[in-house]
Design an enzyme around this catalytic site. Sequence first.
Site, PDB file in Angstrom:
ATOM      1  N   SER A 196       0.790  -1.270  -0.013  1.00  0.00           N
ATOM      2  CA  SER A 196       0.113   0.006  -0.057  1.00  0.00           C
ATOM      3  C   SER A 196       0.776   1.182   0.096  1.00  0.00           C
ATOM      4  O   SER A 196       0.449   2.473  -0.147  1.00  0.00           O
ATOM      5  CB  SER A 196      -0.795   0.105   1.077  1.00  0.00           C
ATOM      6  OG  SER A 196      -1.986  -0.992   1.198  1.00  0.00           O
ATOM      7  N   ASP A 205     -11.416  -6.143   1.093  1.00  0.00           N
ATOM      8  CA  ASP A 205     -10.710  -5.047   1.871  1.00  0.00           C
ATOM      9  C   ASP A 205     -10.399  -5.407   3.090  1.00  0.00           C
ATOM     10  O   ASP A 205     -10.667  -6.753   3.462  1.00  0.00           O
ATOM     11  CB  ASP A 205     -11.711  -3.704   1.946  1.00  0.00           C
ATOM     12  CG  ASP A 205     -10.978  -2.478   1.837  1.00  0.00           C
ATOM     13  OD1 ASP A 205      -9.569  -2.448   2.221  1.00  0.00           O
ATOM     14  OD2 ASP A 205     -11.472  -1.533   1.463  1.00  0.00           O
ATOM     15  N   HIS A 221     -15.229   0.663   4.536  1.00  0.00           N
ATOM     16  CA  HIS A 221     -15.096   2.121   5.136  1.00  0.00           C
ATOM     17  C   HIS A 221     -16.411   2.808   4.739  1.00  0.00           C
ATOM     18  O   HIS A 221     -16.117   3.846   5.248  1.00  0.00           O
ATOM     19  CB  HIS A 221     -13.894   2.576   4.523  1.00  0.00           C
ATOM     20  CG  HIS A 221     -12.692   1.860   4.729  1.00  0.00           C
ATOM     21  ND1 HIS A 221     -11.806   1.698   6.106  1.00  0.00           N
ATOM     22  CD2 HIS A 221     -12.100   0.508   4.261  1.00  0.00           C
ATOM     23  CE1 HIS A 221     -10.644   0.983   5.762  1.00  0.00           C
ATOM     24  NE2 HIS A 221     -10.804   0.283   4.867  1.00  0.00           N
TER      25      HIS A 221
END
Length: 651
Positions: free
Chosen positions: A326, A365, A371
């Site tokens: 990431s 995720d 989210h």
Amino acid sequence: MGPRRRLLKNPVAEAQQFRRRALLAFAIVVLALAGLALWYFRLQVWQHDAYAMRSEANRVRLQPVVPGRGLIFDRKGRILADNVPAYRLEVIPEDAGDPDQWLPQLAEIVELSPQDIETFQETRRATRGFRPVTLKLRVTEEEAASFAVDRWRYPGVELVPYLNRRYPHGALFSHIIGYVGRIDVDDLAELGEGKSALTHIGKTGLERAYEDVLRGEIGYEKIETNVDGRAMGEVGRVPAVPGADLRLSVDLDLQRAMVNAFGTMDGSAVAVDPRTGEVLAMVSLPGFDTNLFVNGISHADYATLTEDPSRPLFNRNVLGGGPPGSTVKPLIALAGLDSGLRTPQEETLSTGEFHLPGVRRGYRDSHAGGHGWVDLRESIAQSVNTYYYELAHEMGIERFSHYMHRYGFGERTGIDLLGENEGVVPSVEWKRANSSEPWYPGETVIAGIGQGYWIATALQLARATAAVADDGQLRRLHLVDARRDGYQAPWSPLAQAPPRSITDRPDHLQAVQEGMLETIHGRGTATAMARGAPYLMAGKTGTAQKISRQGELSVDPGSLPYHLRHQALFVGYAPADNPTIAVAVVVEHGGYGGSTAAPIARKVFDAWLLGKMPEPVPAEEPPEPSSAATATAPSPSPAASGARPAADPTP
């Protein structure tokens, strides 16, 4: 038969014949004298220089003088590689006599290995008796003192002084400075004529990359000899030219702080000044003591290094690489903005799973249920995978690859070390060149979170992060800042290539910077590292998975076998409002970036900005003492001890 006729003399004819013969003889003499004169003229005039040189060569022997190797300093002038006086033991065989008579007694004073004795005997037999032969290359001070006392017992055996390379900080700079070693046949073939007098040459690191600069120019002494080739005295000298000194951009204190911040963990890290591209610190752990290689490493010590599963000889920053995880999301977000596919305010719904059209299998995720609605800044701060799955899919792998190349991936950073790995930016063209399989849409999706075929080095991550910190200026990374040709000479800065811009939209870059700031000082994945900090930081955590976690939303890396634990990464810069340092940290098998790599970066920031140095962490169950015990300088490698740190399971 009648009476013999009597011949009458002809004085005139005889006189003419005599004159002809006299003239012929005179001509022959004149020609001979002329030829002799021409021969002498040729020797004395036309070929005077050549024969004078031969005559001089018969009388004078050139003895090479090896120059002192250039020194290496850190940015504050502290020495990192120097030359120290040393002694070698040389023997003139015809003066020393039968080695069987004196070698056993000498071995009681000076430690002589079987290899030393064997090499000496072979060289002695192949060398004329009046020429010196090396018996032992490195004599300790204690041995030199003991020999000096009993020197009268060993005629023909001498201690010869010379300069020996020394690395006062041992393993601390093993993968930056590298080391010199004994010159071999391949080295001589590469160097060419006139370099046979050299005994050492740079083998790795800056010692190798700057060999031509550090080596200097060989001089020589003119030694008068007799007909047997024995030295009679010195008649002239051409001084050697010492090698140039190098000043690095690396800071000794920051280098030590970075190593200590890792404790007993393995990995790599790079700290860069984003304003210049200077490398402030760079470590690859575990390291090794470079002094072991200078005069030839023993078989036992070399086996210890090569058999260590942590690979201390492997330079992870230059030769290694792996999926960036990431940590590249801020740059992918910038590509989304610059390509027009996203705006900073546009929100995307994260449900916790992304599906390609018509495909039932989803890409999950890290949070069950997702989210919710997130914009670009929140996607960076909270590391929302589904945001980047969708963005990468919309962008397509070719456009994705184009932007990643623009940010410096898939190319060398320019670091002044040999053999830098270019890494891999996934693309259709790359896959076609490396396999016979087509490109699949799912491979584009996972490229969006820094997984799949990605290979990025810590150097590339540090360079790209520095570009984000420096308003989009991508600079060449470098270790050597300046050189000087002599101790009294001024330092001459080395010219650097101009930077290139990674974006034409400052507002896009600002949105990315704000997302990285929220990662630490907002509701991000590295808020713990902001505790007690008197300055602002911007960054991004990353986790490069060894195993897929599509079947499980959360995997405790501490529950996995060590070799299957995730790689922990962090990139960032500080102070966020006026960056002077950018870092990339990769912890091998460290678990998660926020809990393992980010704390290391915080310690590096504190060391650079506050002068706060982390204490070294001793390894558990240290190994048995050995001259080549691998170390994370100053702590032994956990691979050498068999101990591994327990990774923090906090995501």
